[in-house]
Design a protein around this motif. Structure first.
Motif, PDB file in Angstrom:
ATOM      1  N   GLY A  37       0.788  -1.221   0.000  1.00  0.00           N
ATOM      2  CA  GLY A  37       0.000   0.000   0.000  1.00  0.00           C
ATOM      3  C   GLY A  37       0.825   1.280   0.000  1.00  0.00           C
ATOM      4  N   ALA A  38       2.125   1.153   0.131  1.00  0.00           N
ATOM      5  CA  ALA A  38       2.997   2.329   0.225  1.00  0.00           C
ATOM      6  C   ALA A  38       3.734   2.595  -1.082  1.00  0.00           C
ATOM      7  CB  ALA A  38       3.989   2.139   1.368  1.00  0.00           C
ATOM      8  N   ARG A  39       3.096   2.359  -2.210  1.00  0.00           N
ATOM      9  CA  ARG A  39       3.737   2.497  -3.504  1.00  0.00           C
ATOM     10  C   ARG A  39       4.250   3.911  -3.757  1.00  0.00           C
ATOM     11  NH1 ARG A  39       4.509   4.019  -8.059  1.00  0.00           N
ATOM     12  NH2 ARG A  39       4.765   2.903  -9.973  1.00  0.00           N
ATOM     13  N   GLU A  40       3.440   4.903  -3.464  1.00  0.00           N
ATOM     14  CA  GLU A  40       3.837   6.293  -3.736  1.00  0.00           C
ATOM     15  C   GLU A  40       5.016   6.724  -2.874  1.00  0.00           C
ATOM     16  OE1 GLU A  40       2.821   8.138  -6.286  1.00  0.00           O
ATOM     17  OE2 GLU A  40       1.643   6.359  -6.838  1.00  0.00           O
ATOM     18  N   LEU A  42       7.261   4.779  -1.572  1.00  0.00           N
ATOM     19  CA  LEU A  42       8.425   4.034  -2.045  1.00  0.00           C
ATOM     20  C   LEU A  42       8.970   4.651  -3.328  1.00  0.00           C
ATOM     21  CD1 LEU A  42      10.288   1.652  -1.598  1.00  0.00           C
ATOM     22  CD2 LEU A  42       8.603   0.187  -2.711  1.00  0.00           C
ATOM     23  N   ALA A  43       8.087   5.047  -4.220  1.00  0.00           N
ATOM     24  CA  ALA A  43       8.515   5.687  -5.468  1.00  0.00           C
ATOM     25  C   ALA A  43       9.237   6.995  -5.179  1.00  0.00           C
ATOM     26  CB  ALA A  43       7.306   5.921  -6.377  1.00  0.00           C
ATOM     27  N   THR A  44       8.723   7.766  -4.249  1.00  0.00           N
ATOM     28  CA  THR A  44       9.363   9.034  -3.884  1.00  0.00           C
ATOM     29  C   THR A  44      10.748   8.790  -3.295  1.00  0.00           C
ATOM     30  OG1 THR A  44       7.206  10.033  -3.461  1.00  0.00           O
ATOM     31  CG2 THR A  44       9.110  11.116  -2.481  1.00  0.00           C
ATOM     32  N   THR A  45      10.853   7.810  -2.423  1.00  0.00           N
ATOM     33  CA  THR A  45      12.140   7.477  -1.803  1.00  0.00           C
ATOM     34  C   THR A  45      13.146   7.028  -2.854  1.00  0.00           C
ATOM     35  OG1 THR A  45      11.037   6.853   0.243  1.00  0.00           O
ATOM     36  CG2 THR A  45      13.282   6.024  -0.080  1.00  0.00           C
ATOM     37  N   LEU A  46      12.709   6.171  -3.768  1.00  0.00           N
ATOM     38  CA  LEU A  46      13.608   5.689  -4.820  1.00  0.00           C
ATOM     39  C   LEU A  46      14.026   6.817  -5.755  1.00  0.00           C
ATOM     40  CD1 LEU A  46      11.941   2.261  -5.679  1.00  0.00           C
ATOM     41  CD2 LEU A  46      14.175   2.626  -4.608  1.00  0.00           C
ATOM     42  N   GLN A  47      13.101   7.701  -6.069  1.00  0.00           N
ATOM     43  CA  GLN A  47      13.431   8.811  -6.965  1.00  0.00           C
ATOM     44  C   GLN A  47      14.357   9.811  -6.283  1.00  0.00           C
ATOM     45  OE1 GLN A  47      10.100  10.819  -8.799  1.00  0.00           O
ATOM     46  NE2 GLN A  47      11.154  10.598 -10.767  1.00  0.00           N
ATOM     47  N   ASP A  48      14.197   9.999  -4.976  1.00  0.00           N
ATOM     48  CA  ASP A  48      15.119  10.863  -4.235  1.00  0.00           C
ATOM     49  C   ASP A  48      16.529  10.271  -4.231  1.00  0.00           C
ATOM     50  OD1 ASP A  48      13.077  12.614  -3.698  1.00  0.00           O
ATOM     51  OD2 ASP A  48      12.772  11.948  -1.626  1.00  0.00           O
ATOM     52  N   ALA A  49      16.601   8.936  -4.114  1.00  0.00           N
ATOM     53  CA  ALA A  49      17.905   8.263  -4.102  1.00  0.00           C
ATOM     54  C   ALA A  49      18.563   8.286  -5.476  1.00  0.00           C
ATOM     55  CB  ALA A  49      17.748   6.827  -3.627  1.00  0.00           C
ATOM     56  N   ASP A  50      17.766   8.227  -6.539  1.00  0.00           N
ATOM     57  CA  ASP A  50      18.292   8.246  -7.911  1.00  0.00           C
ATOM     58  C   ASP A  50      17.363   9.098  -8.777  1.00  0.00           C
ATOM     59  OD1 ASP A  50      19.382   7.828 -10.405  1.00  0.00           O
ATOM     60  OD2 ASP A  50      19.157   5.643 -10.374  1.00  0.00           O
ATOM     61  N   ASP A  59       8.748   2.595 -12.140  1.00  0.00           N
ATOM     62  CA  ASP A  59       7.743   1.567 -11.855  1.00  0.00           C
ATOM     63  C   ASP A  59       8.402   0.199 -11.634  1.00  0.00           C
ATOM     64  OD1 ASP A  59       5.660   3.373 -12.063  1.00  0.00           O
ATOM     65  OD2 ASP A  59       5.230   2.890 -14.164  1.00  0.00           O
ATOM     66  N   GLN A  60       9.404  -0.116 -12.453  1.00  0.00           N
ATOM     67  CA  GLN A  60      10.113  -1.387 -12.296  1.00  0.00           C
ATOM     68  C   GLN A  60      10.877  -1.432 -10.973  1.00  0.00           C
ATOM     69  OE1 GLN A  60      12.498  -1.455 -15.836  1.00  0.00           O
ATOM     70  NE2 GLN A  60      10.901  -2.430 -17.071  1.00  0.00           N
ATOM     71  N   ALA A  61      11.501  -0.329 -10.604  1.00  0.00           N
ATOM     72  CA  ALA A  61      12.251  -0.278  -9.353  1.00  0.00           C
ATOM     73  C   ALA A  61      11.313  -0.446  -8.152  1.00  0.00           C
ATOM     74  CB  ALA A  61      13.022   1.036  -9.242  1.00  0.00           C
ATOM     75  N   VAL A  62      10.156   0.190  -8.204  1.00  0.00           N
ATOM     76  CA  VAL A  62       9.174   0.058  -7.125  1.00  0.00           C
ATOM     77  C   VAL A  62       8.689  -1.385  -7.036  1.00  0.00           C
ATOM     78  CG1 VAL A  62       6.837   0.693  -6.384  1.00  0.00           C
ATOM     79  CG2 VAL A  62       8.426   2.457  -7.144  1.00  0.00           C
ATOM     80  N   LEU A  63       8.371  -1.968  -8.173  1.00  0.00           N
ATOM     81  CA  LEU A  63       7.902  -3.350  -8.203  1.00  0.00           C
ATOM     82  C   LEU A  63       8.971  -4.304  -7.669  1.00  0.00           C
ATOM     83  CD1 LEU A  63       5.445  -4.995  -8.993  1.00  0.00           C
ATOM     84  CD2 LEU A  63       6.453  -5.285 -11.259  1.00  0.00           C
ATOM     85  N   LEU A  64      10.207  -4.082  -8.045  1.00  0.00           N
ATOM     86  CA  LEU A  64      11.310  -4.913  -7.564  1.00  0.00           C
ATOM     87  C   LEU A  64      11.484  -4.771  -6.046  1.00  0.00           C
ATOM     88  CD1 LEU A  64      13.671  -6.802  -8.318  1.00  0.00           C
ATOM     89  CD2 LEU A  64      15.076  -4.760  -8.546  1.00  0.00           C
TER      90      LEU A  64
END
Length: 148
Positions: A37-40, A42-50, A59-64
């Motif tokens: 349920g925390a997709r958004e 997680l996406a924000t965290t991943l995008q901040d990191a890269d 989307d692939q990084a979030v899914l992984l």
């Protein structure tokens, strides 16, 4: 009541520890569902990191990341269930393994953001560990070790 029956029947402290570990396992499953349920976030965290991640790569990084987290939860759930049943059967090594896993779980609470389910799971596991080391539990596990 024969000694055979007494040895085969776990005391209430072991039964409560067993159910405590089951409850801890259920809350670990809830943590896994919270990850879905925390997709958004997680996406924000991943995008901040890269910052180069966007669109399909994001989307692939979030899914992984979600898949990896759920796989870890699944392995832990299966392990906890197996160890819980071995504890109920009076296996000291299972009690020790559950103690170590609970200590690792408690240490992981210090490493970062944890959901309410993570705190609940750890709290219940700590109570279950304490119950598994009370005198009736010790006597049962010592008797089970001698019996088999």
């Amino acid at each position: 009541m024969t000694t055979e029956t007494r040895r085969a029947t776990p005391p209430i402290t072991v039964v409560l520890a067993f159910f405590g570990f089951l409850v801890s396992t259920v809350t670990a499953i809830a943590s896994g569902l919270l990850i879905l349920g925390a997709r958004e976030e997680l996406a924000t965290t991943l995008q901040d990191a890269d910052p180069t991640l966007n669109g399909e790569r994001l989307d692939q990084a979030v899914l992984l990341a979600q898949g990896f987290a759920l796989a870890v939860v699944a392995v832990l759930v299966i392990g906890y269930l197996w160890l819980s049943f071995k504890l109920k059967a009076g296996r000291n090594w299972a009690r020790v393994a559950l103690t170590v896993l609970t200590l690792l779980q408690a240490a992981s609470l210090l490493t970062g953001e944890t959901s309410w389910a993570g705190y609940l799971s750890c709290g219940v596991a700590v109570i279950a560990v304490v119950l598994s080391y009370l005198p009736p539990s010790n006597a049962y596990i010592a008797g089970a070790g001698r019996a088999g």
